[in-house]
Design an enzyme around this catalytic site. Structure first.
Site: not given
Length: 486
Positions: A322-323
């Site tokens: 996701h990041g």
């Protein structure tokens, strides 16, 4: 360009659909590819070159893997080359800044000079089109799909603009037949238009209304208990309506073009375990992680301890996908730990009845996870958690009260009311008979006529809400989808 923008609604989409239905079947995939590249290039033309290069690389490797034979050592080498190349591209653009920042922190702590690296810009949608490319190569290697020799079809699959920016994560084996033979009908188009309007209302009417409340609460330097919980509960609703809204719009656009994508959400907040939650939330990603990561790690084939390890690592890496932030790693570890615990205690992942205490506990775990998922850094997350569980002051500050509007509070209540109603209706329908008996034919016919009337009324109400949402969109500032950052 985003779906919730005037340029998309009143220029790009009508022009594309007009050309799409005017041209013959032979050229529709080519038109779709050109439109998807134009859609992506609206953001930055230079990153379109990277996109095309990744597509060509995976198309070529798919042919090489197919030529080498199913699951042969030569095919495995080609497949691993593709996995390494795709992950290398994703790793550089998504994690280079994060890696250098952490290395520099360690170097400075030891008294050394930090590295200097020009900030790397994250291309929009790279996580999604890289995952789709990976699934294609792995499926060809496993023999689950034949490698395509139609470069336009493959490029159109990777670049499909309805899901290009924020999913769902599609698989070529699920859409291969639809690229060569898909149906177009008025019923399918109207179903798609309704799904698109439904998603648009979710995004603009609900998620965008809640966004200022959430941003304010998470930006407070010393939030009260009430403000911290307001921010957490508000973000829980905002993220669901924002992301499920995008998925609805993507599915609707696909239907307008004759495609049928997989559903990405199934009332996740009615879940009574974290295991059930991940069967209902971002379904395309959770099934991707299961089929290509969890199973590749060994799944449940290596014994009990390895099964727990694989569950934890899958969610840990899913969080990191996701990041590039420690908050996402911790969020993934949080869910991975609960999945392992539920597996250990043999928790029923799909109970047939509502058990309020199980639902409440699961919902609390999800909300707590969303706090660190939303927080910009660990300091913000700690500040929110400390305020949530200090229970010192449930009152809202004068600044917060001044910023809150009646519309925002009504929208928050409406959001949870809609989720509760939809969830209870799903449980009720799950226990209903699948088909009427012979004695019920007359009643069934009457019910069908009544259903048609309700459907018409629902479509009219949806159209009115869509018009109101378009008016709201024109009046508000730009608000991108939350998953664009991933």
């Amino acid at each position: 360009m985003v779906f919730s923008s005037n340029v998309f609604l009143f220029l790009f989409l009508p022009v594309f659909l007009g050309l799409y239905y005017l041209c013959g079947n032979r050229y529709r995939n080519l038109l779709l590819l050109i439109a998807s590249y134009a859609f992506y290039a609206w953001w930055r033309v230079d990153f379109l070159l990277l996109f095309v290069a990744v597509t060509a690389f995976n198309y070529w490797l798919g042919i090489r893997i197919g030529a080498a034979g199913v699951r042969t050592r030569k095919a495995q080498r080609w497949m691993l080359l593709g996995v390494a190349g795709d992950l290398g591209v994703l790793g550089y653009f998504k994690y280079a800044n994060f890696g250098v920042a952490n290395i520099n922190t360690a170097l400075q702590a030891m008294g050394f000079e930090p590295f200097v690296l020009t900030a790397v810009i994250l291309p929009i949608g790279i996580s999604f089109y890289i995952f789709q490319s990976l699934s294609y190569l792995i499926d060809v290697y496993r023999g689950d799909v034949e490698p395509t020799r139609h470069p336009v079809d493959f490029a159109a699959f990777i670049a499909l603009f309805p899901q290009l920016i924020a999913g769902p994560v599609l698989r070529y084996k699920d859409l291969a037949d639809q690229f060569t033979d898909r149906t177009h009908s008025f019923d399918k188009f109207s179903e798609g238009a309704a799904r698109f309007m439904q998603g648009f209302v979710k995004k603009v009417f609900i998620a965008d209304t809640l966004a200022p409340v959430v941003d304010h609460c998470f930006a407070l330097s010393d939030p009260s208990t009430g403000e911290a919980w307001l921010g957490a509960i508000g973000y829980t609703a905002q993220l669901y309506f924002d992301f499920s809204g995008y998925s609805c719009m993507a599915i609707g656009l696909g239907l307008m073009m004759g495609f049928r994508f997989m559903e990405n959400f199934n009332q996740p907040y009615i879940s009574q375990s974290i295991t059930e939650f991940w069967r209902r939330w971002h379904i395309s990603l959770s099934t991707w992680l299961r089929d290509y990561l969890y199973i590749s790690l060994g799944g449940n084939r290596g014994g009990t301890l390895k099964t727990y390890r694989n569950l934890f690592l899958t969610m840990l890496l899913g969080g990191f996908w996701h990041g590039a932030n420690w908050t996402f790693l911790i969020w993934g570890a949080w869910h991975g730990a609960w999945l392992a615990l539920e597996r250990y205690f043999n928790v029923d992942a799909a109970p047939k009845v509502i058990r309020p205490w199980r639902w409440a506990f699961t919902f609390l775990l999800v909300v707590l996870g969303w706090v660190i998922f939303r927080a910009e850094n660990l300091d913000v997350a700690w500040r929110m958690y400390a305020a949530m569980f200090s229970f010192s002051d449930w009152r809202l500050s004068e600044l917060t009260l001044a910023k809150l509007t009646s519309l925002q509070m009504v929208t928050l209540a409406l959001a949870y009311g809609v989720m509760a109603w939809c969830g209870l209706r799903q449980f009720r329908n799950a226990g209903a008979p699948k088909a009427p008996g012979t004695a019920a034919i007359t009643a069934s016919t009457a019910a069908a006529l009544s259903l048609d009337g309700r459907l018409l009324l629902t479509r009219i109400c949806l159209l009115l809400l869509f018009v109101v949402s378009v008016m709201k969109l024109s009046a508000q500032s730009f608000s991108p989808f939350l998953y664009f950052q991933f």
